[in-house]
Design a protein around this motif. Structure first.
Motif, PDB file in Angstrom:
ATOM      1  N   PRO A  40      -0.304   1.214   8.542  1.00 52.31           N
ATOM      2  CA  PRO A  40      -1.623   0.771   8.991  1.00 52.31           C
ATOM      3  C   PRO A  40      -2.248   1.766   9.959  1.00 52.31           C
ATOM      4  O   PRO A  40      -1.578   2.679  10.442  1.00 52.31           O
ATOM      5  CB  PRO A  40      -1.338  -0.562   9.689  1.00 52.31           C
ATOM      6  N   SER A  41      -3.517   1.591  10.222  1.00 57.96           N
ATOM      7  CA  SER A  41      -4.247   2.504  11.109  1.00 57.96           C
ATOM      8  C   SER A  41      -3.607   2.538  12.499  1.00 57.96           C
ATOM      9  O   SER A  41      -3.212   1.511  13.034  1.00 57.96           O
ATOM     10  CB  SER A  41      -5.695   2.037  11.215  1.00 57.96           C
ATOM     11  N   LYS A  45       0.699   8.162  11.593  1.00 54.02           N
ATOM     12  CA  LYS A  45       0.833   9.001  10.394  1.00 54.02           C
ATOM     13  C   LYS A  45       0.282  10.398  10.620  1.00 54.02           C
ATOM     14  O   LYS A  45       0.944  11.404  10.348  1.00 54.02           O
ATOM     15  CB  LYS A  45       0.073   8.377   9.213  1.00 54.02           C
ATOM     16  N   GLU A 162      -4.870  11.820   4.252  1.00 54.71           N
ATOM     17  CA  GLU A 162      -5.854  10.931   3.616  1.00 54.71           C
ATOM     18  C   GLU A 162      -6.943  11.712   2.888  1.00 54.71           C
ATOM     19  O   GLU A 162      -8.129  11.519   3.151  1.00 54.71           O
ATOM     20  CB  GLU A 162      -6.496  10.027   4.675  1.00 54.71           C
ATOM     21  N   HIS A 195      -3.241   5.239   3.955  1.00 57.61           N
ATOM     22  CA  HIS A 195      -3.028   3.847   4.362  1.00 57.61           C
ATOM     23  C   HIS A 195      -3.241   2.922   3.164  1.00 57.61           C
ATOM     24  O   HIS A 195      -3.260   1.718   3.297  1.00 57.61           O
ATOM     25  CB  HIS A 195      -3.933   3.476   5.541  1.00 57.61           C
ATOM     26  N   ASP A 211       5.312   2.062  10.953  1.00 55.21           N
ATOM     27  CA  ASP A 211       4.541   1.082  11.708  1.00 55.21           C
ATOM     28  C   ASP A 211       5.021   1.124  13.141  1.00 55.21           C
ATOM     29  O   ASP A 211       6.206   1.339  13.399  1.00 55.21           O
ATOM     30  CB  ASP A 211       4.701  -0.328  11.106  1.00 55.21           C
TER      31      ASP A 211
END
Ligand SMILES: Nc1ncnc2c1ncn2[C@@H]1O[C@H](COP(=O)(O)OP(=O)(O)OP(=O)(O)O)[C@@H](O)[C@H]1O
Ligand SMILES: [Mg+2]
Lengths: 350, 280
Positions: A40-41, A45, A162, A195, A211
């Motif tokens: 998740p944001s 990452k 991303e 994500h 996470d």
């Protein structure tokens, strides 16, 4: 035994002042594999990818490339190709100049540069855009050029943050296939941050779920999907329901009011969370006086499948059925829920 | 449907007010230029407006001023022009060389530092110019050595820095860290990345800053008035000295020439800032 570990991340931690972004990351990345960092944001990452690229220094731990410590090598000497989320193409250079930039720095001859640019433009299936300005490209074309630019230097590692998140769904789907094809063609060890779990499942040889700055699970996409290591992973991967329930007196799991024929290694009476996917639950009509029934509160037909929300006790359970299912359930119908014991994962309730 | 800035109903009154204000604004800002230009074509010695007869005699006189030696004045117009150009050139180059790295560092630093520094460099704009002139004069006189041309160039640098810095900073705004990192990931050292990527992308802002510096320095009067000496003065000072006792129409002709060059440069800046122009 000869291991085929290309990049070894050893006990890497990173904090920005009081903020801890990563704690004790241990990862072995196989040569030629496609690894997706999924989470998740804000889970760290990008930070991990930037540490690999050399743009951030780990607070603790080290990186080994083919067994050699690269922690102190500055990013421009690492020779890793990187594709940024914003793509970061050079707007004052043509497509060919963008792709050739890394080669120019390596003092390749004009002829070598031209040939390599041509080769890459053919590979990304855009042979005619060499002299175009970057601003005259579509989103998908830019994407390909950014990938070609990073691959032009024959990178030891191919890092992507991303890269597809700005594209619309259809183009993203095409680019995923493209990306996977390119990676296999060049056989380059690749780390991609995303994500989007569908994207990760589709691309990865190995899926690393992050996470809270920790590796929650690192395994093949299928095993992450089938056997999530904990409820954080289960919650994040796929459309999974996390159902609060308990272990019955006989040591068997109680789920949706029924005892499931499945041994669990939790003490009788303890509260547990059960992860069960929407498509692994089936519904049956229930009688009005039947105990352990839920009520359909939402129904929709999405063409490829049907979906219902069933209110059971105080939880809402998402259920998915295939389009060919005969039975129709309407909002307000009473239903019982059954699951295949092979398709559920049980975790201690936190 | 297009949504106008001004309401359409009753637009008549609004439009009238706007037109009226615009006319006043344009008149106020261009009237001096118009007057000076018309007067420079006057045939008469006496500077009364409007002139009754027209000629090019003052333009001829300016040419003569520049071509023939004029031993009567300590600083000839040629010397003053040369000083002005040299000062403007030094100011332009030095302020830009200071502002490019400064703008880079500020744009990459945290917001508070950036805003504080911007304010600091803007201070010369809010000081009364006369006070600034006195201050620089005091400093220059207290030094044990002769500053030479820097006596005028240094105060000018202080005056143009805010403009040059602002231009460089806004040029830096659009340049993301990622684009620099992209160059680095491809093998460029951090300095090389700045040279190959940041500087070319800052180009329009840098050029705009250069031209601003040139124009401001070349036209500066107030502070220079305190700093000039018998051996070192600038063109605006020379023009003032020619007109202080009685108006010399030749200076008007000279002004027209300067205005034309300035207008050309300002249009260039405008093009550059709008990002349309490209000098090289
Ligand atoms: N330069 C920095 N200074 C301070 N904190 C930072 C910095 N970079 C990242 N962080 C913090 O570290 C944590 C992880 O950030 P990171 O950018 O790695 O997240 P992410 O997983 O990439 O998220 P997203 O999916 O939104 O891009 C966040 O809490 C973030 O606020
Ligand atoms: Mg990120």
């Amino acid at each position: 035994m000869v291991t085929n570990t290309h990049l070894n991340i050893e006990a890497v931690s990173k904090s920005f002042g009081p903020v801890t972004a990563l704690t004790q990351i241990d990862l072995k990345i196989e040569r030629g594999s496609f690894v997706c960092l999924l989470g998740p944001s804000g889970c760290g990452k990008t930070t991990l990818l930037r540490i690999i690229a050399g743009f951030e220094k780990p607070t603790k731990g080290r990186l080994l490339l083919d067994g050699a410590d690269i922690s102190d090598i500055p990013p421009h000497k690492r020779g890793f190709g990187m594709v940024f989320q914003s793509l970061a193409l050079f707007p004052h250079m043509s497509v060919a100049q963008n792709i050739a930039y890394g080669l120019k720095l390596r003092k390749a001859s004009a002829k070598e540069q031209r040939e390599r640019v041509e080769e890459l433009l053919t590979v990304i299936e855009l042979p005619d855009i060499a002299d175009r300005a970057v601003s005259a490209l579509s989103g998908g074309q830019r994407q390909r050029v950014a990938i070609a630019r990073a691959l032009a230097i024959k990178p030891k590692l191919f890092l992507l943050d991303e890269p597809l998140s700005a594209l619309d769904a259809k183009l993203r789907d095409n680019m995923q296939i493209e990306l996977r094809r390119l990676q296999q063609k060049f056989g380059v060890t690749t780390v991609l941050v995303t994500h989007d779990q569908t994207e990760a499942m589709m691309l990865a040889d190995e899926l690393v779920v992050l996470d809270h700055g920790k590796v929650q699970q690192a395994a093949t996409p299928t095993s992450v999907y089938r056997q999530p290591a904990n409820s954080l992973v289960a919650d994040f991967i796929g459309a999974a329901n996390l159902v609060r329930t308990r272990v019955g007196e006989n040591g068997r799991l109680v789920l949706f009011g029924n005892t499931v024929e499945m041994a669990v290694d939790h003490d009788p009476g303890t509260a547990v969370n059960v992860a069960v996917r929407a498509e692994n639950i089936s519904l049956r009509s229930a009688q009005a006086d039947q105990e352990a029934a839920g009520r359909v509160v939402f129904a929709r037909d999405l063409g490829a499948f049907k979906e219902w929300l069933v209110s059971f006790e105080d939880q809402e359970i998402r259920v998915r059925g295939s389009a060919s299912d005969e039975i129709e359930f309407q909002v307000g119908d009473l239903v019982t829920l059954t699951v295949d014991p092979a398709r559920i994962s049980v975790f201690a309730a936190s | 449907m297009r949504v106008g800035l001004l309401p359409r109903e009753g637009g008549g009154t609004y439009r009238f007010v706007i037109l009226f204000l615009a006319t006043i604004g344009i008149l106020i800002s261009s009237l001096p230029v118009i007057v000076v230009t018309i007067m420079s074509f006057s045939a008469s010695e006496y500077s009364s407006f409007p002139p009754t007869e027209f000629s090019l005699r003052w333009y001829v006189e300016v040419l003569q001023l520049f071509t023939s030696e004029d031993p009567s004045s300590a600083q000839s117009v040629v010397d003053s022009t040369f000083t002005s150009l040299l000062v403007a050139f030094l100011v332009m180059v030095i302020s830009t060389l200071v502002c490019i790295p400064l703008a880079y560092a500020l744009a990459r630093s945290n917001r508070n530092l950036r805003e504080g520094m911007e304010l600091l460099f803007t201070l010369p704009l809010v000081f009364p110019l006369v006070m600034l002139g006195i201050a620089f004069l005091l400093i220059a006189e207290s030094l044990q050595f002769d500053l030479g041309i820097w006596r005028i160039a240094i105060p000018h640098i202080a005056l143009v820095l805010p403009f040059v810095l602002r231009n460089c900073l806004s040029a830096m705004n659009g340049i993301s860290v990622e684009i620099e990192e992209a160059a680095i990931s491809l093998g460029a050292s951090p300095l090389r990345a700045i040279w190959d990527v940041v500087i070319p992308l800052m180009k329009a802002g840098i050029l705009a800053g250069l031209i601003f510096a040139l124009i401001i320095s070349f036209n500066e009067f107030t502070v220079t008035f305190f700093m000039y000496t018998i051996d070192l003065s600038t063109l605006p000072i020379w023009m003032y000295s020619r007109t202080v006792s009685s108006l010399d129409p030749a200076t008007l002709a000279l002004s027209v020439f300067i205005i034309v060059v300035d207008v050309f440069l300002v249009v260039l800046v405008d093009k550059l800032i709008a990002g349309r122009g490209n000098l090289f």
